[in-house]
Design an enzyme around this catalytic site. Sequence first.
Site, PDB file in Angstrom:
ATOM      1  N   LYS A 185     -27.745  61.094 -91.233  1.00 47.76           N
ATOM      2  CA  LYS A 185     -26.942  62.316 -91.206  1.00 47.76           C
ATOM      3  C   LYS A 185     -26.317  62.555 -92.581  1.00 47.76           C
ATOM      4  CE  LYS A 185     -23.106  64.632 -89.076  1.00 47.76           C
ATOM      5  NZ  LYS A 185     -22.011  64.665 -88.140  1.00 47.76           N
ATOM      6  N   GLU A 191     -27.766  50.798 -95.956  1.00 44.34           N
ATOM      7  CA  GLU A 191     -28.935  50.128 -95.361  1.00 44.34           C
ATOM      8  C   GLU A 191     -30.153  51.049 -95.392  1.00 44.34           C
ATOM      9  OE1 GLU A 191     -25.911  50.339 -94.024  1.00 44.34           O
ATOM     10  OE2 GLU A 191     -25.397  48.564 -92.841  1.00 44.34           O
ATOM     11  N   GLY A 244     -23.483  61.441 -85.208  1.00 46.37           N
ATOM     12  CA  GLY A 244     -24.576  60.476 -85.361  1.00 46.37           C
ATOM     13  C   GLY A 244     -25.064  59.911 -84.038  1.00 46.37           C
ATOM     14  N   ARG A 245     -24.147  59.418 -83.196  1.00 44.51           N
ATOM     15  CA  ARG A 245     -24.581  58.775 -81.946  1.00 44.51           C
ATOM     16  C   ARG A 245     -24.965  59.796 -80.875  1.00 44.51           C
ATOM     17  NH1 ARG A 245     -19.582  57.916 -83.388  1.00 44.51           N
ATOM     18  NH2 ARG A 245     -17.819  58.720 -82.212  1.00 44.51           N
ATOM     19  N   GLU A 330     -18.494  53.018 -79.868  1.00 43.48           N
ATOM     20  CA  GLU A 330     -18.129  53.729 -81.100  1.00 43.48           C
ATOM     21  C   GLU A 330     -17.327  54.987 -80.756  1.00 43.48           C
ATOM     22  OE1 GLU A 330     -20.587  53.541 -84.936  1.00 43.48           O
ATOM     23  OE2 GLU A 330     -21.001  55.570 -84.270  1.00 43.48           O
ATOM     24  N   HIS A 361     -31.483  35.742 -64.122  1.00 48.40           N
ATOM     25  CA  HIS A 361     -31.698  34.311 -64.364  1.00 48.40           C
ATOM     26  C   HIS A 361     -30.942  33.820 -65.588  1.00 48.40           C
ATOM     27  CE1 HIS A 361     -34.823  33.953 -61.280  1.00 48.40           C
ATOM     28  NE2 HIS A 361     -35.023  35.233 -61.565  1.00 48.40           N
ATOM     29  N   LYS A 471     -17.682  48.304 -94.356  1.00 47.56           N
ATOM     30  CA  LYS A 471     -18.703  48.857 -95.262  1.00 47.56           C
ATOM     31  C   LYS A 471     -18.144  48.945 -96.672  1.00 47.56           C
ATOM     32  CE  LYS A 471     -20.172  52.584 -92.296  1.00 47.56           C
ATOM     33  NZ  LYS A 471     -20.695  53.924 -92.234  1.00 47.56           N
TER      34      LYS A 471
HETATM   35  O1  F6P Z   1     -21.726  52.995 -88.778  1.00 53.93           O
HETATM   36  C1  F6P Z   1     -21.288  54.225 -88.380  1.00 53.93           C
HETATM   37  C2  F6P Z   1     -22.241  55.359 -88.512  1.00 53.93           C
HETATM   38  O2  F6P Z   1     -21.609  56.366 -89.193  1.00 53.93           O
HETATM   39  C3  F6P Z   1     -22.741  55.835 -87.148  1.00 53.93           C
HETATM   40  O3  F6P Z   1     -21.832  56.624 -86.489  1.00 53.93           O
HETATM   41  C4  F6P Z   1     -23.993  56.533 -87.522  1.00 53.93           C
HETATM   42  O4  F6P Z   1     -24.790  56.773 -86.418  1.00 53.93           O
HETATM   43  C5  F6P Z   1     -24.569  55.537 -88.499  1.00 53.93           C
HETATM   44  O5  F6P Z   1     -23.440  55.045 -89.206  1.00 53.93           O
HETATM   45  C6  F6P Z   1     -25.593  56.075 -89.448  1.00 53.93           C
HETATM   46  O6  F6P Z   1     -25.090  57.099 -90.256  1.00 53.93           O
HETATM   47  P1  F6P Z   1     -26.048  58.066 -91.029  1.00 53.93           P
HETATM   48  O7  F6P Z   1     -26.862  58.798 -90.033  1.00 53.93           O
HETATM   49  O8  F6P Z   1     -25.155  58.980 -91.815  1.00 53.93           O
HETATM   50  O9  F6P Z   1     -26.912  57.236 -91.936  1.00 53.93           O
END
Ligand code: F6P
Length: 497
Positions: A185, A191, A244-245, A330, A361, A471
Amino acid sequence: MTLPDWSTIRALAPTPLTALFNQDANRVSMLSADVAGIHFDWSKTHLTAEALSAFSALAASMGLASKRDALFAGEPVNVTEGRAAEHSAERGEGAPESVARARAYQARMRAVIDAIEAEAFGPIRSILHVGIGGSALGPDLLVDALGRDTDRYEVAIVSNVDGVALEDAMDRFDPKTTLLAIASKTFTTTETMLNAESALAWMREGGVEDPYGQVIALTAAPEKALEWGVDQTRIVPFSESVGGRYSLWSSIGFPAALALGWNAFEELLEGAAEMDRHFRLTPLEQNAPVLAAFADLYYTQARGCETRAAFAYDQRLKLLPSYLQQLEMESNGKSVTAKGEPVTYPTAPITWGGVGTDAQHAVFQLLHQGTHLVPLEFVGVIEAGDALAEDHHRQLLLNMFAQGAALMAGKAHDDPARAYPGDRPSSTLLLDRLDPRTLGALLAFYEQRTFVNAVLLGINPFDQFGVELGKQMAKAADQGGLDFDASTTDLIRRAFG
Ligand code: F6P
């Protein structure tokens, strides 16, 4: 701001479940609902007619109906960030201008899919999707749940910055026939950007002459994607007001739309829209997301439950618990109200879970006999996904039903080690079948339930400031600009010298 008053709910008599069934022959029909191909059964929870009216009064005092309207009207319900939360507009339910914008973005997404199918990007056979959190969990669940019988495109979704994850995915694919989808987003997530750089290098080293020609960006920050080097025509944007979520319905769902086909993606959106309409228009006491939230809140506020567990009795839904963890924790793992006042009551429980029958199990011992009370949620599908169904699927579903019954009934025994206390609550979601439409409805149900929980808790489910500090510290550590505590300094020295 009005804070929730839990006193009536906490004062409800904790009548055992078996007694509740004995008292009311209509208990199952009072506490079940059928929406969009999903049967919901909350009768094995401790909800009663009295509890429902106490929760309805609480919902009225917390302004649930008007907050729901504000959500769908595209008002800035994400108060701490001053923006709307318009994931429903992606499926056609929202402010007309937001729905129109979502449709325009979807048309663009479809055009890129058509171009890939027409081999305008070269002979693409696989898609390497890099993204994390909401930019991975939703699409991963969709592809895993629905992609079993399609072989249109191979999909790998890589989220972890651990190079092992990326290497494993790259080993599966030929760079010359792979599309790299960078899903972020913000287009700044460390990462994802590192995984994207490394995947691009892999394409270059693999002999792809124009690697950027095989890159698409799925983002709400198109200008950043452009700066990174993605061609304007290969940027598939979505709206800033989609969190995002909550973003699998937007271009973040691209790998699912590509692998399953555009019609399937549209059906997913339609199923979600059906659940949205149910949520928007149904009276509270028959409203599935609302009833589910009432049960959630009963256990956290009246019974002190600190966790809730979701078990998918369907291998195709094995990623559901991970998806739910982000959605619920979250969103509602907060300690202050939407106005910033400290809360004096628990907010989101810890969501955990697994797949049945494996979990039986491994962790069900604690659920049957342990000291924690854990409300369970069983999710099953009537129509089997396998050809072995006559034996296997029947066993799978019978196990799910039996577990709910056993947790509730318990069993007396002279030897305390062999006795089951019972009265352990569960709810059951039974899908007619696992198709895009029903899965869309299921995921929209979870989103709206999370929203109802937040409204009744008086918190904002749409921000996530809690993920920032760690972060920032990792970034500062990378740049050598932070004095850590003695323990962390020692660990860093051990790892890097
Ligand atoms: O770690 C938090 C967060 O902002 C999430 O809410 C989001 O889904 C994820 O990181 C990834 O963010 P982006 O889509 O901006 O890379």
